[in-house]
Design an enzyme around this catalytic site. Structure first.
Site, PDB file in Angstrom:
ATOM      1  N   HIS A  26       0.844  -1.202   0.000  1.00 26.27           N
ATOM      2  CA  HIS A  26       0.000   0.000   0.000  1.00 26.27           C
ATOM      3  C   HIS A  26       0.880   1.252   0.000  1.00 26.27           C
ATOM      4  O   HIS A  26       2.075   1.181   0.279  1.00 26.27           O
ATOM      5  CB  HIS A  26      -0.907   0.038   1.240  1.00 26.27           C
ATOM      6  CG  HIS A  26      -2.129  -0.813   1.107  1.00 26.27           C
ATOM      7  ND1 HIS A  26      -2.130  -2.149   1.445  1.00 26.27           N
ATOM      8  CD2 HIS A  26      -3.383  -0.532   0.653  1.00 26.27           C
ATOM      9  CE1 HIS A  26      -3.340  -2.652   1.218  1.00 26.27           C
ATOM     10  NE2 HIS A  26      -4.123  -1.691   0.737  1.00 26.27           N
ATOM     11  N   LYS A  61      -0.568   4.915   4.514  1.00 25.07           N
ATOM     12  CA  LYS A  61      -1.418   3.960   5.249  1.00 25.07           C
ATOM     13  C   LYS A  61      -0.849   3.739   6.659  1.00 25.07           C
ATOM     14  O   LYS A  61       0.355   3.534   6.811  1.00 25.07           O
ATOM     15  CB  LYS A  61      -1.519   2.630   4.495  1.00 25.07           C
ATOM     16  CG  LYS A  61      -2.466   1.647   5.157  1.00 25.07           C
ATOM     17  CD  LYS A  61      -2.932   0.562   4.211  1.00 25.07           C
ATOM     18  CE  LYS A  61      -3.843  -0.437   4.892  1.00 25.07           C
ATOM     19  NZ  LYS A  61      -5.117   0.143   5.334  1.00 25.07           N
TER      20      LYS A  61
HETATM   21  P1  NAD Z   1      -7.799   9.871   4.773  1.00 24.25           P
HETATM   22  O1  NAD Z   1      -6.938  10.175   5.955  1.00 24.25           O
HETATM   23  O2  NAD Z   1      -7.435  10.440   3.445  1.00 24.25           O
HETATM   24  O3  NAD Z   1      -9.318  10.289   5.075  1.00 24.25           O
HETATM   25  C1  NAD Z   1      -9.944  10.146   6.335  1.00 24.25           C
HETATM   26  C2  NAD Z   1     -10.774  11.393   6.530  1.00 24.25           C
HETATM   27  O4  NAD Z   1     -11.593  11.229   7.708  1.00 24.25           O
HETATM   28  C3  NAD Z   1      -9.923  12.656   6.744  1.00 24.25           C
HETATM   29  O5  NAD Z   1     -10.316  13.663   5.819  1.00 24.25           O
HETATM   30  C4  NAD Z   1     -10.231  13.047   8.175  1.00 24.25           C
HETATM   31  O6  NAD Z   1     -10.180  14.453   8.404  1.00 24.25           O
HETATM   32  C5  NAD Z   1     -11.645  12.502   8.318  1.00 24.25           C
HETATM   33  N1  NAD Z   1     -12.069  12.399   9.722  1.00 24.25           N
HETATM   34  C6  NAD Z   1     -11.310  12.105  10.820  1.00 24.25           C
HETATM   35  N2  NAD Z   1     -12.066  12.192  11.927  1.00 24.25           N
HETATM   36  C7  NAD Z   1     -13.304  12.552  11.538  1.00 24.25           C
HETATM   37  C8  NAD Z   1     -14.521  12.798  12.233  1.00 24.25           C
HETATM   38  N3  NAD Z   1     -14.623  12.694  13.589  1.00 24.25           N
HETATM   39  N4  NAD Z   1     -15.627  13.140  11.510  1.00 24.25           N
HETATM   40  C9  NAD Z   1     -15.562  13.241  10.165  1.00 24.25           C
HETATM   41  N5  NAD Z   1     -14.430  13.034   9.445  1.00 24.25           N
HETATM   42  C10 NAD Z   1     -13.321  12.674  10.127  1.00 24.25           C
HETATM   43  O7  NAD Z   1      -7.855   8.270   4.701  1.00 24.25           O
HETATM   44  P2  NAD Z   1      -8.376   7.362   3.488  1.00 24.25           P
HETATM   45  O8  NAD Z   1      -7.216   6.901   2.678  1.00 24.25           O
HETATM   46  O9  NAD Z   1      -9.539   8.026   2.830  1.00 24.25           O
HETATM   47  O10 NAD Z   1      -8.879   6.082   4.313  1.00 24.25           O
HETATM   48  C11 NAD Z   1      -9.876   6.191   5.319  1.00 24.25           C
HETATM   49  C12 NAD Z   1     -10.140   4.800   5.913  1.00 24.25           C
HETATM   50  O11 NAD Z   1     -10.708   3.936   4.918  1.00 24.25           O
HETATM   51  C13 NAD Z   1      -8.866   4.071   6.405  1.00 24.25           C
HETATM   52  O12 NAD Z   1      -9.195   3.326   7.559  1.00 24.25           O
HETATM   53  C14 NAD Z   1      -8.523   3.139   5.253  1.00 24.25           C
HETATM   54  O13 NAD Z   1      -7.751   2.027   5.647  1.00 24.25           O
HETATM   55  C15 NAD Z   1      -9.920   2.742   4.822  1.00 24.25           C
HETATM   56  N6  NAD Z   1     -10.045   2.240   3.450  1.00 24.25           N
HETATM   57  C16 NAD Z   1     -10.935   1.224   3.298  1.00 24.25           C
HETATM   58  C17 NAD Z   1     -11.194   0.746   2.030  1.00 24.25           C
HETATM   59  C18 NAD Z   1     -12.250  -0.321   1.885  1.00 24.25           C
HETATM   60  O14 NAD Z   1     -12.566  -0.713   0.739  1.00 24.25           O
HETATM   61  N7  NAD Z   1     -12.862  -0.776   2.977  1.00 24.25           N
HETATM   62  C19 NAD Z   1     -10.529   1.275   0.908  1.00 24.25           C
HETATM   63  C20 NAD Z   1      -9.625   2.326   1.104  1.00 24.25           C
HETATM   64  C21 NAD Z   1      -9.401   2.815   2.400  1.00 24.25           C
END
Ligand code: NAD
Length: 271
Positions: free
Chosen positions: A156, A160
């Site tokens: 990744h 991450k």
């Molecule tokens: P990122 O850090 O780019 O985005 C996360 C966002 O959540 C940020 O903008 C942050 O400010 C926001 N956030 C934090 N606390 C918050 C709150 N209390 N209220 C509202 N927003 C809040 O991360 P990302 O790459 O977008 O990944 C996010 C999550 O999704 C991670 O856990 C990642 O591992 C997971 N993910 C899952 C999949 C899947 O298919 N299940 C795919 C990609 C990423």
């Protein structure tokens, strides 16, 4: 029409989810939420994805956004934020699609308890291809049995924060279950120094963090004289986002309960 709220809307997945919802004729974006203090709060959500204004502003209170009558919240944030959002959705009675990874066992329990009251689809990976990979790994483990060494390799991007990835762990779990093993007991996370010979009953994980890799997963089944590799490579986050929106549509017809992407795709019990 599925009315959707996106939390973590300014994040990498949040922005991709906004695009996925806007591109889906059967879905409507009714709200977008970010953490309090985020620099973009109050701005129009269209700007987040380089579009014209949508008339929806980025807000910090999920509770007040839900008063717009959302059917489903799609949450890809952080474990702590997801827990907070689960409490609010459970209170209001709004379904959830949860993509956040890295939840602790206790946090997972809270999610399971909430699913008694609301329908939740939670998966470490919402890509259709990855979910098919889970099925293929299950079938391979069933046929190959204990005659092979199983290793899971994942890569990744450098941002991450959890390892191994939730998807790698899910792959390990389906293989372990099929082989009648407990993953926690047979897992080996990386190797260093004098490790001794490999124990066939272990399942090894190798993690790569580098550059802008969206997400690669390989399950390696290695025997004497041959090896089988099942590999999935994501080339864009849109595959996760469109899978999550597909799950949101599917949830509309489901009673309260905890579902995963295998349920959404009808893969449970298949093959
Ligand atoms: P990122 O850090 O780019 O985005 C996360 C966002 O959540 C940020 O903008 C942050 O400010 C926001 N956030 C934090 N606390 C918050 C709150 N209390 N209220 C509202 N927003 C809040 O991360 P990302 O790459 O977008 O990944 C996010 C999550 O999704 C991670 O856990 C990642 O591992 C997971 N993910 C899952 C999949 C899947 O298919 N299940 C795919 C990609 C990423």
């Amino acid at each position: 029409m599925t009315r959707i709220v996106i939390t973590g809307a300014a994040g990498r997945m949040g922005r991709t989810l906004i695009e996925a919802v806007l591109n889906d004729p059967d879905a409507t974006l009714v709200g977008a939420v970010e953490r309090s203090g985020h620099a973009l709060l109050g701005s129009d959500v269209g700007a987040l994805v380089g579009r014209d204004p949508l008339g929806i502003t980025l807000q910090s209170s999920l509770g007040s956004v839900l008063s717009n009558g959302a059917a489903v919240v799609i949450d890809f944030t952080t474990p702590m934020a997801t827990l907070e959002h689960i409490g609010i959705c459970r209170h209001v009675g709004t379904r959830m699609v949860i993509g956040t990874t890295g939840l602790s066992r206790d946090q997972q329990l809270v999610l399971e308890q909430a699913s008694r009251d609301i329908a939740i689809a939670a998966a470490p990976n919402f890509s259709v291809g990855v979910n098919l990979t889970l099925k293929l790994a299950e079938v391979a483990a069933r046929i190959l049995g204990d005659s092979v060494d199983v290793e899971i390799i994942e890569a990744h991007h450098r941002h991450k924060v959890d390892a191994p990835s939730g998807t790698a762990l899910a792959l390990g779990q389906v293989v372990a279950r099929e082989l009648g093993r407990d993953l926690e007991e047979c897992v080996v996370y990386g190797r260093q120094g004098h490790t001794g010979e490999r124990d066939r009953k272990t399942i090894g994980f190798a993690t790569i963090r580098a550059g802008d890799i969206i997400g690669d997963h390989t399950v390696l089944f290695a025997a004497s004289g041959e090896r089988l590799e099942i590999t999935h490579r994501a080339s864009s986050r849109m595959n996760f986002a469109s899978g999550a929106v597909r799950a949101a549509h599917w949830l509309l017809d489901q009673p309260p309960g905890l579902y995963d992407m295998q349920d959404v795709l009808g893969l449970k019990g298949a093959v």
